[in-house]
Design an enzyme around this catalytic site. Structure first.
Site, PDB file in Angstrom:
ATOM      1  N   LYS A   1       4.536   5.773  10.643  1.00 15.31           N
ATOM      2  CA  LYS A   1       3.340   6.422  10.065  1.00 15.31           C
ATOM      3  C   LYS A   1       2.066   5.618  10.331  1.00 15.31           C
ATOM      4  CE  LYS A   1       4.734   6.524   5.771  1.00 15.31           C
ATOM      5  NZ  LYS A   1       6.150   6.163   5.638  1.00 15.31           N
TER       6      LYS A   1
ATOM      7  N   ARG B   1       3.273  11.588  -2.447  1.00 10.79           N
ATOM      8  CA  ARG B   1       4.670  11.159  -2.468  1.00 10.79           C
ATOM      9  C   ARG B   1       5.459  11.866  -3.562  1.00 10.79           C
ATOM     10  NH1 ARG B   1       3.549   5.557   0.034  1.00 10.79           N
ATOM     11  NH2 ARG B   1       5.594   4.804   0.604  1.00 10.79           N
TER      12      ARG B   1
ATOM     13  N   ARG C   1      17.247  -4.169   8.596  1.00 12.02           N
ATOM     14  CA  ARG C   1      16.084  -4.972   8.229  1.00 12.02           C
ATOM     15  C   ARG C   1      16.413  -5.820   6.989  1.00 12.02           C
ATOM     16  NH1 ARG C   1      11.186  -6.219   8.865  1.00 12.02           N
ATOM     17  NH2 ARG C   1       9.731  -6.381   7.147  1.00 12.02           N
TER      18      ARG C   1
ATOM     19  N   ARG D   1       5.903  -9.394   2.481  1.00 12.06           N
ATOM     20  CA  ARG D   1       5.618  -8.450   1.409  1.00 12.06           C
ATOM     21  C   ARG D   1       6.676  -8.576   0.337  1.00 12.06           C
ATOM     22  NH1 ARG D   1       4.429  -2.581   3.923  1.00 12.06           N
ATOM     23  NH2 ARG D   1       5.147  -2.008   1.867  1.00 12.06           N
TER      24      ARG D   1
ATOM     25  N   ARG E   1      13.008   1.689  -2.582  1.00 13.25           N
ATOM     26  CA  ARG E   1      11.954   2.484  -1.940  1.00 13.25           C
ATOM     27  C   ARG E   1      12.552   3.673  -1.181  1.00 13.25           C
ATOM     28  NH1 ARG E   1       8.875  -1.713   1.489  1.00 13.25           N
ATOM     29  NH2 ARG E   1       7.663   0.085   2.147  1.00 13.25           N
TER      30      ARG E   1
HETATM   31  P1  AMP Z   1       3.673   1.912   1.547  1.00 13.46           P
HETATM   32  O1  AMP Z   1       3.022   0.749   2.209  1.00 13.46           O
HETATM   33  O2  AMP Z   1       3.020   3.208   1.922  1.00 13.46           O
HETATM   34  O3  AMP Z   1       5.163   1.944   1.728  1.00 13.46           O
HETATM   35  O4  AMP Z   1       3.429   1.750  -0.024  1.00 13.46           O
HETATM   36  C1  AMP Z   1       3.845   0.588  -0.691  1.00 13.46           C
HETATM   37  C2  AMP Z   1       4.040   0.875  -2.173  1.00 13.46           C
HETATM   38  O5  AMP Z   1       2.811   1.363  -2.736  1.00 13.46           O
HETATM   39  C3  AMP Z   1       5.063   1.939  -2.510  1.00 13.46           C
HETATM   40  O6  AMP Z   1       6.373   1.417  -2.515  1.00 13.46           O
HETATM   41  C4  AMP Z   1       4.597   2.352  -3.908  1.00 13.46           C
HETATM   42  O7  AMP Z   1       4.943   1.387  -4.876  1.00 13.46           O
HETATM   43  C5  AMP Z   1       3.085   2.318  -3.748  1.00 13.46           C
HETATM   44  N1  AMP Z   1       2.546   3.610  -3.302  1.00 13.46           N
HETATM   45  C6  AMP Z   1       1.904   3.871  -2.128  1.00 13.46           C
HETATM   46  N2  AMP Z   1       1.541   5.153  -2.048  1.00 13.46           N
HETATM   47  C7  AMP Z   1       1.971   5.744  -3.192  1.00 13.46           C
HETATM   48  C8  AMP Z   1       1.921   7.064  -3.715  1.00 13.46           C
HETATM   49  N3  AMP Z   1       1.342   8.080  -3.052  1.00 13.46           N
HETATM   50  N4  AMP Z   1       2.480   7.302  -4.932  1.00 13.46           N
HETATM   51  C9  AMP Z   1       3.059   6.317  -5.639  1.00 13.46           C
HETATM   52  N5  AMP Z   1       3.147   5.054  -5.205  1.00 13.46           N
HETATM   53  C10 AMP Z   1       2.621   4.756  -4.002  1.00 13.46           C
END
Ligand code: AMP
Length: 198
Positions: free
Chosen positions: A14, A89, A123, A137, A148
């Site tokens: 993405k 999400r 991973r 991270r 996740r």
């Molecule tokens: P990402 O880098 O997009 O995987 O996001 C990292 C973390 O941010 C996720 O595991 C969630 O804890 C939080 N997060 C990001 N986007 C959202 C969203 N739209 N709704 C809820 N939590 C989010």
């Protein structure tokens, strides 16, 4: 003005595809994960509300996410359009988006579940071998990666149905190399091919 959502599981590319779209077409890349990580790095008030949740791999509550998205899109710095990465999400988040902005399409980076699982577990195993100091991270530890992935399957993946109902889903085979995925996206969105790729 083009308004897109890019969506897919962990490791589907993405971030990479959003960057390519934005560099070549002047769209603004809005990554919710990046916004939240910035908040945490800068110890903001919002960070205090989300740090524990994020570090557990759980989804941040919808009302917080919606506040952040609203504030970000209200900046109107997206003359050519935007690519939303990591949002929506959940079903309420998707409804919030459709109520407030006219979306053009949802790009779905399709990777079969077993391939995703395999990539994520591989991973996770690498991380275990390398030890905790290797991870950059806090939400990239094996246990958290599993949480996740579970959140994705339970809450995010079912949104496909909604996007299909709205005839917005543009499905791309994301097991292909980066360039091939990008070319498929350009074709599906009917964007003019850039003369040279940025
Ligand atoms: P990402 O880098 O997009 O995987 O996001 C990292 C973390 O941010 C996720 O595991 C969630 O804890 C939080 N997060 C990001 N986007 C959202 C969203 N739209 N709704 C809820 N939590 C989010």
């Amino acid at each position: 003005m083009d308004k897109y959502v890019i969506f897919g599981p962990q490791g589907s590319g993405k971030g990479t595809q959003s960057e390519l779209l934005c560099k070549n077409y002047g769209f603004v890349h809005i990554s919710l994960g990046d916004i939240f990580r910035w908040q945490m790095a800068n110890h903001t008030k919002l960070a205090a509300r989300i740090t524990r949740i994020m570090n557990q791999g759980l989804l941040v509550p919808d009302e917080i996410v919606e506040e952040v998205v609203h504030a970000r899109l209200e900046e109107h710095d997206w003359n050519w359009g935007f690519v939303l990465d990591g949002f929506p999400r959940t079903r309420p988040q998707a409804e919030f988006l459709f109520e407030n902005w006219n979306l053009d399409a949802v790009i779905y980076l399709d990777v079969p579940d077993d391939v995703v699982e395999e990539r994520v577990m591989k991973r996770a195993a690498t991380l275990q071998d390398a030890g905790p100091s290797f991870t950059k991270r806090l939400d990239d530890t094996p246990e958290v990666l599993r949480v996740r992935l579970r959140e994705y399957h339970e809450k995010t993946k079912p949104l496909i149905e909604l996007y299909e109902e709205k005839r917005m889903l543009r499905r791309v085979d994301a097991t292909q190399p980066v360039e091939a995925v990008f070319e498929d996206i350009i074709d599906l969105l009917k964007l003019a091919k850039p003369s040279t790729f940025a």
